[in-house]
Design a protein around this motif. Structure first.
Motif, PDB file in Angstrom:
ATOM      1  N   ASP A 142       0.858  -1.096  -0.007  1.00 44.69           N
ATOM      2  CA  ASP A 142      -0.041   0.038  -0.131  1.00 44.69           C
ATOM      3  C   ASP A 142       0.762   1.408   0.072  1.00 44.69           C
ATOM      4  O   ASP A 142       0.467   2.236  -0.753  1.00 44.69           O
ATOM      5  N   LEU A 143       1.883   1.425   0.835  1.00 51.88           N
ATOM      6  CA  LEU A 143       2.789   2.268   0.975  1.00 51.88           C
ATOM      7  C   LEU A 143       3.371   2.693  -0.524  1.00 51.88           C
ATOM      8  O   LEU A 143       3.475   3.703  -0.811  1.00 51.88           O
ATOM      9  N   LEU A 144       3.822   1.446  -1.190  1.00 52.01           N
ATOM     10  CA  LEU A 144       4.436   1.712  -2.253  1.00 52.01           C
ATOM     11  C   LEU A 144       3.473   2.148  -3.610  1.00 52.01           C
ATOM     12  O   LEU A 144       3.829   3.152  -3.996  1.00 52.01           O
ATOM     13  N   THR A 145       2.328   1.958  -3.521  1.00 48.85           N
ATOM     14  CA  THR A 145       1.140   2.339  -4.436  1.00 48.85           C
ATOM     15  C   THR A 145       1.026   3.787  -4.122  1.00 48.85           C
ATOM     16  O   THR A 145       1.090   4.651  -5.139  1.00 48.85           O
ATOM     17  N   ILE A 146       0.828   4.276  -2.783  1.00 47.40           N
ATOM     18  CA  ILE A 146       0.821   5.567  -2.617  1.00 47.40           C
ATOM     19  C   ILE A 146       1.855   6.556  -3.082  1.00 47.40           C
ATOM     20  O   ILE A 146       2.051   7.586  -3.577  1.00 47.40           O
ATOM     21  N   GLY A 147       3.191   5.974  -2.614  1.00 44.09           N
ATOM     22  CA  GLY A 147       4.377   6.661  -3.241  1.00 44.09           C
ATOM     23  C   GLY A 147       4.499   6.760  -4.388  1.00 44.09           C
ATOM     24  O   GLY A 147       4.915   7.941  -4.818  1.00 44.09           O
ATOM     25  N   LEU A 148       4.399   5.558  -5.128  1.00 39.40           N
ATOM     26  CA  LEU A 148       4.594   5.653  -6.501  1.00 39.40           C
ATOM     27  C   LEU A 148       3.533   6.763  -7.278  1.00 39.40           C
ATOM     28  O   LEU A 148       3.958   7.491  -8.227  1.00 39.40           O
ATOM     29  N   ALA A 149       2.301   6.749  -6.630  1.00 38.73           N
ATOM     30  CA  ALA A 149       1.383   7.856  -7.239  1.00 38.73           C
ATOM     31  C   ALA A 149       1.946   9.196  -7.123  1.00 38.73           C
ATOM     32  O   ALA A 149       1.869  10.119  -7.769  1.00 38.73           O
ATOM     33  N   VAL A 150       2.571   9.357  -6.025  1.00 36.05           N
ATOM     34  CA  VAL A 150       2.791  10.944  -5.698  1.00 36.05           C
ATOM     35  C   VAL A 150       4.059  11.092  -6.560  1.00 36.05           C
ATOM     36  O   VAL A 150       4.217  12.005  -7.045  1.00 36.05           O
ATOM     37  N   ALA A 151       4.892  10.307  -6.532  1.00 39.25           N
ATOM     38  CA  ALA A 151       6.097  10.377  -7.468  1.00 39.25           C
ATOM     39  C   ALA A 151       5.627  10.619  -8.933  1.00 39.25           C
ATOM     40  O   ALA A 151       6.311  11.457  -9.501  1.00 39.25           O
TER      41      ALA A 151
END
Lengths: 654, 322
Positions: A142-151
């Motif tokens: 989940d963290l990866l998903t959110i992080g990638l969206a922001v990036a």
């Protein structure tokens, strides 16, 4: 509080994947003004490629992700732009939607071929890792998903705002020619945009399957990303920041709905319809576009046939069915009848898309309304059929009324939203069969004669097709047909002549839906039972694709389209060839908007080929030559004396 | 009688003011011209009158009724018809069908749409093109199709947006006759045009727009004499260089605005007064036969001039369109 937090985190995660997918959609649309219906299918296909690399070929997860997102997907996007999109870039919304539909259907077909149905499971990234926020566990995935969206959002924004290429990409939207004059390369920009769009779709697809491993499935994954349409519409297909906000809101709505709405079955449907409702709302909130003026546009059409030819063609069709009844096996007679029912459904697109230029992806919903009416009334009386047509017409009005202000693409998207809402709230309603369930139906009983045999039913369907076909041709030749075409060519000019464009639009939607509903009622009788999956929104995509490719401006095109749709359903092994033909026809639409029948009509009108009998052999001759051409073409009325009139076209083109 | 009144209309597109508090009127039985350099706001004003563009401020009246908020199609039913500067013919329909759509649109008025269509085709001279798709005809012809289509709804107020571009000179002359005819039938004709000789010849009244502002209104003579008009067209106050009387100028020279000023600015020739009998006026200017309102007569008009070869490459045509 913990529950709330849990669902908030879930909402952020869902929103993040929507945001990634939606930003890719916005990027391609903003650069090339082509809405990529196949965006979700690209995500699905690339997720399968990832599975293939990581789980079948044994590459490491991360290497697979990098390969897919940075090499395979961009390459696919760029080649797609180069070979397909560029050829239809200047065609209308209808054509570009159909072409991207073709890509969608093709990708699903290819995925099914390469990775036959089976278990394709993917594990989460960072499985077992995660952090705690308060008492809520947030997984690494989940963290990866959110992080990638922001990036992804930050990188895209910076790229479009601060780099020369990014600025040139935005310039390509405004004026390709001007950009070229100033040394920019619009084609390169378009290819780049599609490459980046595909990469983002791929990333979204991989994240979605890793979050919900059960989702590695051709259709559901394709449709899941369809939800990102709603987010993209929040940004009006152009603004990235608004798209991200839209995606987030949609994700949170989804999460809270699954957490807090009653768990009754009726609410399940509502929950699933949330993205579609959101999409519809976003569309309705669009500012009113002023009527466009400043172009003399005509759409190539086919000639309207003479009454004699209509009669010959109708007789030929009935004769063909009689012969079919005599020589075909029972299964194939049933298929023939099914093809005719689909042909009636296809016919509903002729006045709507062929004459009026509205793209509807809700035709199967109208079809379903007719079928369910016949099933629910459990009656064999013809009144059940008519009631179904009537209710479908009401559904058609329901589609047309809220979207009166919408044009082109936005109208098409609103029909998608409607179809999805119908899907999850009506067709899957437990009282109407429910998901995966079915209702039994009865065959029609007309004046004491019951169409119990498939042979009789095939003849009935052929007769109904002929009657509606003649009505459609009559419509084209008459006052309302002229009005529909005039409205398509110039709504502004129509308004200045005292024609109410809204009334005409509602009427044509109602009429088209009624035809589809009638076809659905016949279909229900033929099949003896109907289920919710028969009328999924998803079916409307190949329908539109096939009918437009076969020839949406002519009645014979509808017949061909219905038969092709039946073939697609009944002979899965032929799918690959069908898709190939359709792909060629779809790309050819830029040149010949009348589809395959258009090519055939041209062949008939060709001075040499016509005489030699090309394009007019046997049955094809009667059907192609005449049943056909309710069209937008040069009026036969003025030619009058020569019914065949090869010279007619020459004069029109002079 | 004032048929159309546009009162203090302002249109803004974002920060750009396309029309700024313009007030114009068009009377029944008269030809009123709206002229001005490109970008003056003429077409925008037409869009406001037909309801295709909402004004930021101001009102529009038809026969004294406020129609500012009336939808376009209702305005048409109240008698407003128009043509478009950039063509809006129905390209997929034949020329005949184009006109028929309009004739059908007001069936209550037109007892026999088919007959109305045929008559208009004959009157405008579109017989040769009746069965041809409208996207396949030359530009000048497409303009005439739009004119015929507008006439098919029997308008009380006819708005023509640069109708003569694409016409040959003989055709333009005949077109001027048609305009006078239409006004003589009691219609109000409002025309945007760049062909100054034509405008000076046929108009009763001229409104001049410049950058959205109405800078002059009056008879052709008054407008030509107006210093503000000269300034707008030439950018400076220049003394009249050519004393030729305007009205003697035959309509054989195509002119843009600058030529117009060079030719006409400062001339004080009395404009034709058209209060009594418009047909009599046109007679004096085009040396044609007396012009009663019969269509057979008007078809003969171009015969009296030497028809020059079509300059727009539209191919051979019959003597004239009207």
């Amino acid at each position: 509080m913990n529950i709330f937090l849990t669902y908030t985190v879930l909402g952020f995660v869902i929103g993040a994947s929507y945001a990634i997918a939606a930003s890719g959609l916005v990027l391609t649309y903003a650069t090339t003004r082509i809405f990529n219906v196949a965006h979700g299918a690209t995500a699905m296909f690339m997720a399968f490629v990832y599975w293939e690399l990581a789980y079948n070929q044994g590459l490491s997860d991360w290497l697979s992700v990098l390969l897919v997102v940075f090499v395979i997907a961009p390459l696919f996007g760029a080649l797609l732009e180069r070979w397909v999109i560029r050829r239809v870039a200047d065609a209308g919304v209808g054509v570009t939607l159909v072409v991207t539909c073709a890509v969608l259907v093709g990708l699903i077909g290819a995925a099914e071929k390469i990775w036959p149905p089976g278990v394709h499971s993917v594990t989460m990234f960072f499985a077992g890792h995660g952090v705690r926020i308060g008492k809520v566990h947030v997984s690494g995935n989940d963290l990866l998903t959110i992080g990638l969206a922001v990036a992804a959002g930050a990188v895209l924004f910076a790229f479009l705002t601060f780099t020369r290429t990014g600025v040139a990409m935005r310039a390509a939207v405004d004026d390709k020619e001007l950009l070229a004059l100033h040394g920019g390369r619009p084609h390169l920009m378009a290819a780049l945009a599609w490459a980046m769009g595909s990469a983002l779709a791929a990333l979204a697809g991989i994240l979605l399957v890793s979050a919900r491993p059960s989702d590695l499935n051709y259709i559901s994954l394709t449709l899941l990303v369809v939800n990102s349409y709603a987010a993209a519409m929040a940004g009006r297909l152009t603004s990235l920041p608004r798209t991200f906000i839209g995606a987030l809101v949609l994700g949170l709505l989804n999460a809270y709905a699954s957490g807090y709405l009653w768990t009754g079955t009726a609410w399940t449907g509502f929950r699933e319809a949330i993205p579609a409702i959101f999409l519809l709302l976003m569309l309705l909130l669009m500012p009113q576009a002023p009527l466009r003026v400043g172009r003399l546009s005509g759409v190539a059409g086919v000639r309207t046939p003479e009454p004699r030819r209509i009669a010959i063609a109708s007789a030929a069709l009935v004769l063909a069915v009689v012969i079919g009844n005599a020589v075909l096996s029972t299964v194939n007679v049933n298929r023939m009848a099914l093809g005719l029912c689909f042909a009636i459904l296809a016919l509903s697109l002729v006045p709507l898309t062929g004459f009026s230029g509205y793209v509807s992806l809700a035709q199967f919903s109208f079809f379903g309304v007719g079928a369910l009416t016949v099933a629910k009334t459990h009656s064999s009386a013809p009144t059940a059929l008519l009631l179904g047509a009537l209710l479908a017409a009401v559904a058609g009005i329901l589609v047309a009324l809220p979207s009166l202000r919408l044009q082109g693409l936005y109208l098409a998207l609103s029909t998608i939203a409607f179809a999805q809402i119908m899907d999850s709230m009506v067709f899957q309603n437990p009282s109407l069969g429910g998901f995966g369930g079915s209702l039994r139906t009865k065959r029609l009983d007309l004046f004491g004669y019951r169409f119990t045999s498939d042979k009789a039913y095939a003849l009935l369907a052929a007769a109904v097709f002929c009657v509606i076909g003649i009505l459609v041709i009559g419509l084209r030749k008459g006052r309302y047909g002229r009005i529909l075409i005039a409205l398509r060519d110039s709504p502004a000019a129509c308004a200045t002549l005292g024609l109410n464009p809204r009334l005409a639009r509602v009427a044509v939607f109602a009429g088209s839906a009624a035809i589809a509903g009638l076809g659905g009622g016949l279909y229900a009788g033929l099949q003896n039972q109907v289920g919710s999956t028969n009328f999924q929104f998803f079916n409307s995509l190949p329908l539109l694709l096939i009918v437009v490719c076969a020839g949406v401006t002519s009645v014979s095109g509808a017949l061909l389209g219905g038969m092709l749709l039946m073939a697609l359903n009944s002979y899965p092994s032929t799918q690959a060839y069908l898709f190939l033909i359709l792909a060629i026809a779809a790309v050819g639409l830029g040149k010949q908007p009348n589809g395959i029948m258009g090519w055939l009509f041209d062949l008939r009108d060709h001075p040499v080929a016509g005489r030699l009998g090309f394009g007019s052999a046997g049955l094809a001759r009667s059907i192609a030559a005449s049943a056909a051409g309710a069209g937008t073409g040069s009026g036969t009325r003025s030619v009058g004396k020569s019914p065949v009139a090869v010279g007619d076209n020459a004069e029109a083109e002079a | 009688m004032t048929r159309l009144e546009v009162r203090d209309v302002t249109v803004r597109f974002g920060g750009v003011t396309a029309v700024n508090e313009a007030t114009i009127a068009a009377d029944a039985g008269h030809v009123t011209a709206l002229i001005g350099p490109n970008g003056a706001g003429k077409t925008t004003l037409f869009n406001v009158i037909t309801g295709l563009q909402k004004p930021t401020a101001g009102r529009v009246f038809l026969d004294g009724h406020d129609i500012t908020h009336t939808p376009t199609h209702r305005r048409a039913r109240h008698g407003i018809a128009r043509t478009f500067q950039r063509l809006e013919a129905f390209g997929s329909l034949t020329v005949e069908e184009n006109i028929r759509v309009a004739a059908d649109a007001i069936r209550s008025k037109n007892a026999k749409p088919a007959q109305v269509t045929r008559e208009l085709i004959r009157r405008i001279g579109l017989e040769r093109y009746a069965g041809v798709r409208a996207d396949a005809v030359p530009t000048g012809v497409a303009r005439l199709v739009e004119l015929a289509r507008a006439l098919a709804i029997d308008p009380a107020l006819l708005l023509l947006d640069e109708p003569s571009s694409g016409l040959s000179q003989a055709e333009t002359a005949a077109f001027g006759e048609l305009l006078r005819d239409l006004a003589a039938q009691g219609r109000a004709v409002l025309i945007v045009e760049h062909d100054m000789p034509l405008i000076m010849r046929v108009s009763d009244r001229i409104h001049v727009l410049d950058r959205g502002v109405l800078i002059a209104s009056g008879t052709p003579g008054e407008v030509q004499a107006d210093p503000a008009v000269r300034k707008a067209y030439l950018g400076e106050d220049e003394p009249p260089s050519d004393p030729n009387p305007t009205m003697a100028m035959p309509a054989v020279v195509e002119m843009d605005e600058e030529t117009f000023v060079a030719t006409y600015a400062g001339t004080h020739a009395a404009p034709p007064t058209r209060v009594a009998e418009p047909a009599a006026e046109t007679e004096t200017e085009t040396e044609s036969e007396p012009e009663p309102e019969s269509e057979a007569e008007s078809e003969a008009v171009p015969e009296s001039e030497e028809p020059p070869p079509s300059p727009d490459g539209a191919g051979p045509r019959s003597g004239g369109w009207f």
